[in-house]
Design a protein around this motif. Structure first.
Motif, short mmCIF file in Angstrom:
data_model
loop_
_atom_site.label_atom_id
_atom_site.label_comp_id
_atom_site.label_asym_id
_atom_site.label_seq_id
_atom_site.Cartn_x
_atom_site.Cartn_y
_atom_site.Cartn_z
N VAL A 47 144.11 82.79 31.82
CA VAL A 47 144.60 82.58 30.45
C VAL A 47 145.92 83.33 30.27
N TRP A 48 146.69 82.93 29.29
CA TRP A 48 148.01 83.55 29.13
C TRP A 48 148.41 83.55 27.65
N GLU A 49 149.45 84.33 27.36
CA GLU A 49 150.06 84.36 26.02
C GLU A 49 151.58 84.41 26.17
N ASP A 66 144.37 89.02 19.77
CA ASP A 66 143.11 88.37 19.35
C ASP A 66 142.88 87.12 20.17
N ARG A 67 143.92 86.28 20.27
CA ARG A 67 143.75 84.99 20.96
C ARG A 67 143.53 85.20 22.45
N LEU A 68 144.22 86.18 23.02
CA LEU A 68 144.05 86.44 24.46
C LEU A 68 142.61 86.88 24.77
N LEU A 164 142.12 76.52 24.25
CA LEU A 164 142.22 77.55 25.29
C LEU A 164 143.64 77.56 25.86
N ASN A 165 144.26 78.73 25.86
CA ASN A 165 145.58 78.84 26.48
C ASN A 165 145.35 79.07 27.97
N SER A 166 144.85 78.04 28.64
CA SER A 166 144.47 78.19 30.04
C SER A 166 145.69 78.06 30.94
N SER A 168 145.77 76.33 33.65
CA SER A 168 145.90 74.92 33.97
C SER A 168 146.28 74.14 32.71
N LYS A 169 147.42 73.51 32.76
CA LYS A 169 147.91 72.74 31.61
C LYS A 169 148.18 71.31 32.05
N LEU A 170 147.42 70.84 33.03
CA LEU A 170 147.76 69.57 33.64
C LEU A 170 147.80 68.41 32.64
N THR A 199 152.16 68.37 20.07
CA THR A 199 152.94 67.97 21.26
C THR A 199 152.38 68.72 22.47
N ASN A 200 152.95 68.41 23.64
CA ASN A 200 152.37 69.01 24.85
C ASN A 200 152.57 70.52 24.93
N ALA A 201 153.52 71.07 24.16
CA ALA A 201 153.76 72.51 24.26
C ALA A 201 153.92 73.21 22.91
N CYS A 202 153.92 72.44 21.82
CA CYS A 202 154.14 73.02 20.49
C CYS A 202 153.22 72.33 19.49
N ASN A 203 153.09 72.91 18.31
CA ASN A 203 152.37 72.22 17.22
C ASN A 203 153.37 71.36 16.44
N PHE A 204 152.83 70.39 15.70
CA PHE A 204 153.67 69.35 15.10
C PHE A 204 153.45 69.25 13.59
N CYS A 220 144.11 70.77 18.54
CA CYS A 220 145.36 71.35 19.05
C CYS A 220 145.20 72.84 19.31
N MET A 221 146.15 73.40 20.00
CA MET A 221 146.22 74.85 20.18
C MET A 221 146.28 75.50 18.81
N ASN A 222 145.49 76.58 18.62
CA ASN A 222 145.54 77.29 17.34
C ASN A 222 146.79 78.16 17.34
N GLY A 223 147.91 77.49 17.20
CA GLY A 223 149.22 78.14 17.31
C GLY A 223 149.39 79.22 16.25
N ILE A 224 149.92 80.34 16.67
CA ILE A 224 150.16 81.45 15.74
C ILE A 224 151.31 81.07 14.79
N THR A 225 152.34 80.43 15.34
CA THR A 225 153.46 80.00 14.49
C THR A 225 152.97 78.96 13.49
N ARG A 226 152.10 78.07 13.95
CA ARG A 226 151.52 77.05 13.05
C ARG A 226 150.83 77.73 11.87
N THR A 259 156.41 73.68 16.05
CA THR A 259 156.33 75.14 15.95
C THR A 259 155.81 75.74 17.25
N GLY A 260 156.30 76.92 17.56
CA GLY A 260 155.84 77.67 18.72
C GLY A 260 156.54 79.02 18.74
N THR A 261 155.94 79.97 19.44
CA THR A 261 156.49 81.32 19.49
C THR A 261 157.93 81.32 19.98
N PHE A 262 158.21 80.52 21.00
CA PHE A 262 159.55 80.52 21.59
C PHE A 262 160.62 80.06 20.60
C1 LIG Z 1 149.83 73.31 23.77
C2 LIG Z 1 150.46 74.35 22.89
N1 LIG Z 1 150.63 74.08 21.59
C3 LIG Z 1 151.19 74.97 20.77
C4 LIG Z 1 151.62 76.21 21.21
C5 LIG Z 1 152.29 77.14 20.24
O1 LIG Z 1 151.51 78.26 19.93
P1 LIG Z 1 152.16 79.57 19.35
O2 LIG Z 1 152.75 79.24 18.02
O3 LIG Z 1 151.02 80.54 19.22
O4 LIG Z 1 153.20 80.00 20.33
C6 LIG Z 1 151.44 76.54 22.55
C7 LIG Z 1 151.85 77.86 23.03
O5 LIG Z 1 151.18 78.50 23.83
C8 LIG Z 1 150.84 75.60 23.42
O6 LIG Z 1 150.64 75.87 24.72
#
Ligand SMILES: Cc1ncc(COP(=O)(O)O)c(C=O)c1O
Length: 299
Positions: A47-49, A66-68, A164-166, A168-170, A199-204, A220-226, A259-262
């Motif tokens: 898992v990763w953050e 918390d999420r980690l 899960l921020n696993s 493997s993101k295949l 989206t595949n790497a961010c929330n929408f 979806c990922m429980n994005g912190i930025t979301r 939205t996303g941390t980056f």
């Molecule tokens: C699939 C996916 N959606 C959304 C996010 C955005 O989450 P956060 O706002 O916590 O960076 C991530 C970041 O890890 C992600 O992998």
């Protein structure tokens, strides 16, 4: 076609000389390696953050920790460090690299090296592998993002829970490849019912008639930025809804953003070849970006 990714940053030569934290030791980039038997390499078992540093402080550190720890517990992985230990690893990496702001960390924890090259988690016997990569990073996305919907969907929680921020993101990677092949930058993924999800790497998010809409959050990922964007809208009298909506309502939105941390909030110009609003960052996205920036620096 000019290609853009949502995680594009300014080139920074200093990143060639960074020190990387590997199981408690700081190593130059070329020497920061893990075993080919590592369960992360072999199976994506970890898992990763992703965290960012602003003015010497980690943005929303408690939420990331918390999420980690929640994810590690879910995959039955002992990180071998408590919260203070993980925070210390981040700080040691930051200090060793002399970083103060505009830096991004990828904190990775895998089940560690395996004794044999097979799947069973019990074969990882020598503890986790913990790595912190920190890079100088100023997001620089030259234009709003183009999305394409793809056949890959966000799955049900009982297969590989999309929360899960696993490692493997295949599923997300296949979605991204499909979007690129369709001429877009990133994939817009639907849920099992066909509603627009993430989206595949961010929330929408979309904006319609002054209202901000995002998915129910079920797939979806429980994005912190979301979650910060939703809270900021509520605090600032901006109507915000977590709800099911379809592509019909998405194509005709006034604005759309990720939205996303980056990237914090990244504007979207096109979805499946339809221009969204003016194709530029809209007024509500601009306002939310500014509210978010204030929040990062005051929290
Ligand atoms: C699939 C996916 N959606 C959304 C996010 C955005 O989450 P956060 O706002 O916590 O960076 C991530 C970041 O890890 C992600 O992998």
């Amino acid at each position: 076609m000019d290609h853009v990714t949502t995680h594009q940053a300014e080139e920074d030569a200093r990143n060639e000389a960074i020190l990387i934290w590997v199981n408690g030791t700081l190593k130059p980039r070329a020497e920061a390696t893990v075993s080919v038997y590592d369960s992360g390499f072999m199976l994506g078992d970890g898992v990763w953050e992703g965290l960012r540093l602003y003015d010497g402080r980690w943005g929303f550190l408690d939420d990331h920790l918390d999420r980690l720890f929640e994810a590690a517990k879910a995959i039955d992985l002992d990180i071998g460090l408590d919260r203070q230990g993980v925070a210390r690893a981040l700080e040691e990496t930051r200090t060793a690299n002399g970083m103060e702001t505009d830096a991004h960390a990828r904190l990775m924890v895998t089940r560690g090296p395996k004794t044999r090259p097979f799947q069973h988690p019990a074969l990882s016997r020598s503890g986790p592998t913990v790595v912190v990569i920190m890079e100088h990073s100023k997001p620089r996305i030259p234009r709003p993002i183009r999305l394409a919907t793809v056949p890959h969907i966000r799955g049900l929680p009982m297969s590989q829970d999309p929360k899960l921020n696993s490692h493997s993101k295949l599923n997300c990677i296949l979605a991204c490849i499909a979007a690129e092949k369709a001429g877009a930058d990133e994939a817009l993924m639907l849920d099992i019912h066909g509603f627009v999800n993430t989206t595949n790497a961010c929330n929408f998010f979309i904006v319609r008639k002054g209202e901000v809409w995002t998915s129910t959050g079920d797939y979806c990922m429980n994005g912190i930025t979301r979650s910060k964007v939703i809270a900021l809208c509520r605090e600032n009298g901006i109507p915000v809804f977590e709800k099911n909506f379809s592509l019909v309502e998405t194509y005709s939105a006034d604005e759309a953003f990720l939205t996303g941390t980056f990237g914090a909030q990244t504007p979207v110009s096109h979805i499946d070849g339809r221009r969204i609003g003016t194709g530029e960052m809209g007024p509500l996205t601009t306002r939310i970006r500014s509210l978010y920036k204030d929040l990062v620096f005051r929290s």
